[in-house]
Motif scaffolding. Structure first.
Motif, PDB file in Angstrom:
ATOM      1  N   THR A 166       0.835  -1.210   0.000  1.00 48.48           N
ATOM      2  CA  THR A 166       0.000   0.000   0.000  1.00 48.48           C
ATOM      3  C   THR A 166       0.868   1.258   0.000  1.00 48.48           C
ATOM      4  O   THR A 166       0.622   2.202  -0.764  1.00 48.48           O
ATOM      5  N   ALA A 167       1.886   1.270   0.845  1.00 49.85           N
ATOM      6  CA  ALA A 167       2.771   2.435   0.946  1.00 49.85           C
ATOM      7  C   ALA A 167       3.574   2.633  -0.333  1.00 49.85           C
ATOM      8  O   ALA A 167       3.734   3.770  -0.808  1.00 49.85           O
ATOM      9  N   ILE A 168       4.092   1.547  -0.896  1.00 49.75           N
ATOM     10  CA  ILE A 168       4.868   1.659  -2.131  1.00 49.75           C
ATOM     11  C   ILE A 168       3.987   2.109  -3.288  1.00 49.75           C
ATOM     12  O   ILE A 168       4.392   2.953  -4.105  1.00 49.75           O
ATOM     13  N   ASN A 169       2.773   1.581  -3.361  1.00 50.14           N
ATOM     14  CA  ASN A 169       1.854   1.998  -4.426  1.00 50.14           C
ATOM     15  C   ASN A 169       1.526   3.481  -4.329  1.00 50.14           C
ATOM     16  O   ASN A 169       1.449   4.188  -5.343  1.00 50.14           O
ATOM     17  N   ALA A 170       1.326   3.972  -3.110  1.00 45.68           N
ATOM     18  CA  ALA A 170       1.053   5.395  -2.913  1.00 45.68           C
ATOM     19  C   ALA A 170       2.275   6.223  -3.292  1.00 45.68           C
ATOM     20  O   ALA A 170       2.162   7.274  -3.936  1.00 45.68           O
ATOM     21  N   TYR A 171       3.449   5.746  -2.916  1.00 41.86           N
ATOM     22  CA  TYR A 171       4.692   6.444  -3.246  1.00 41.86           C
ATOM     23  C   TYR A 171       4.873   6.523  -4.761  1.00 41.86           C
ATOM     24  O   TYR A 171       5.227   7.575  -5.311  1.00 41.86           O
ATOM     25  N   GLU A 172       4.643   5.406  -5.441  1.00 41.28           N
ATOM     26  CA  GLU A 172       4.822   5.372  -6.888  1.00 41.28           C
ATOM     27  C   GLU A 172       3.782   6.225  -7.618  1.00 41.28           C
ATOM     28  O   GLU A 172       4.023   6.675  -8.735  1.00 41.28           O
ATOM     29  N   ALA A 173       2.643   6.447  -6.978  1.00 37.92           N
ATOM     30  CA  ALA A 173       1.607   7.285  -7.584  1.00 37.92           C
ATOM     31  C   ALA A 173       1.934   8.770  -7.431  1.00 37.92           C
ATOM     32  O   ALA A 173       1.313   9.618  -8.071  1.00 37.92           O
ATOM     33  N   GLY A 174       2.906   9.080  -6.592  1.00 33.26           N
ATOM     34  CA  GLY A 174       3.335  10.462  -6.430  1.00 33.26           C
ATOM     35  C   GLY A 174       2.458  11.304  -5.522  1.00 33.26           C
ATOM     36  O   GLY A 174       2.557  12.535  -5.527  1.00 33.26           O
ATOM     37  N   VAL A 175       1.612  10.666  -4.716  1.00 32.54           N
ATOM     38  CA  VAL A 175       0.740  11.427  -3.810  1.00 32.54           C
ATOM     39  C   VAL A 175       1.476  11.705  -2.504  1.00 32.54           C
ATOM     40  O   VAL A 175       2.499  11.090  -2.203  1.00 32.54           O
TER      41      VAL A 175
END
Length: 300
Positions: free
Chosen positions: A176-185
């Motif tokens: 979840t954290a990596i996906n949010a990081y990769e989304a740039g939010v």
């Protein structure tokens, strides 16, 4: 996606992680961070600078060789992270933490690899040999199905154990954290909660790729007697692992393509067994790990 988000996404290709006891370990190219929720509800953090063998010996960065190095170094860091998390999660004083020696860690790695080969390579071969599949492609497909069944049963059993349920939740928090990081939010619990607990670069997907690649490799090998074919299952483990690593990297590089989304779907589906929906406090730990490793990486 805006330019900043795109840059973040490209940089994050060097990010990886794993769940540990009551926490998350996050790695970049040069640093490792372990964040663990302690009994007093504080988050203990351990940071370490990484020195990859491939930086010292350039030939280790060559395709197919780099996969073996990455696997070993990931296991090495992972064991150190698990050991730290076990101490922190049970309230051990960080200043009095016992540290595993390099030899002890290598012994654990060798034992873990040996057990994995026995359980997921040798045992499926023996079981498949009990049935009259003959040889060739049919035997290898049947063996692959048995190997996958072993993996699914193992994961299903492990997921029912109390402590592992929480580890699988932290596994979901890591994604979840990596996906949010990769989304740039902006990285906070509220934003991260919106993102999936599944990720295409997950080690669970790697295990499925290994199963499929092994079917191909064993089908291409010359026929032989029982012992010769058994030796293939042991000797070719490093080769299959290195090829699977390259396939995993390729799938992540082109993960936005429609074809690749179809190909990685089985690996993502398998993560229903290895991840659970994390709680907000677990996501908080994972976000802290991502932020810490990003800060260290930028300041290298």
């Amino acid at each position: 996606m805006n330019v900043a988000a795109k840059d973040t996404k490209e940089q994050s290709l060097a990010f990886g992680g794993q769940a540990v006891m009551e926490g998350v370990m996050m790695r970049s190219k040069n640093h490792m961070v372990v964040c663990v929720r302690q009994p007093n509800n504080e988050i203990a953090t351990k940071t370490e600078e990484l020195h990859s063998l491939s930086d010292k010996y350039r030939f280790l960065k060559l395709p197919f060789i780099r996969g073996i190095v990455a696997l070993f170094e990931t296991l090495y860091s992972g064991i150190k992270g698990i050991y730290f998390s076990a101490n922190a999660a049970f309230g051990e004083d960080e200043n009095e933490e016992e540290v595993l020696s390099a030899v002890e860690i290598i012994v654990v790695i060798v034992a873990a690899i040996g057990l994995s080969v026995l359980l997921f390579s040798v045992a499926p071969f023996f079981v498949t040999s009990l049935f009259n599949f003959g040889g060739g492609v049919l035997f290898n497909i049947a063996e692959g199905a048995v190997r996958l069944s072993f993996l699914l049963v193992y994961l299903a059993i492990v997921s029912m154990v109390g402590d592992f349920k929480r580890i699988f939740q932290y596994h979901g928090a890591e994604h979840t954290a990596i996906n949010a990081y990769e989304a740039g939010v902006e990285l906070n619990v509220e934003n991260a909660r919106k993102y999936s607990r599944f990720h295409s670069r997950c080690g669970t997907s790697f295990l499925l790729i290994v199963t499929l690649i092994s079917i191909l490799f064993f089908s291409l090998m010359p026929s032989g007697d029982f012992l010769v074919r058994l030796s293939y299952r042991i000797v070719l483990v490093p080769v299959i692992s290195s090829v699977s690593y390259e396939v995993l990297k390729l799938s992540d590089k082109y993960r936005d393509s429609a074809i690749m989304k179809v190909l990685v779907a089985p690996g993502l589906a398998l993560q229903h067994l290895t991840t659970r929906q994390p709680s907000d406090d677990m996501i908080e730990v994972a976000i802290k790990a991502v932020k810490e490793v990003e800060t260290l990486q930028k300041g290298k």
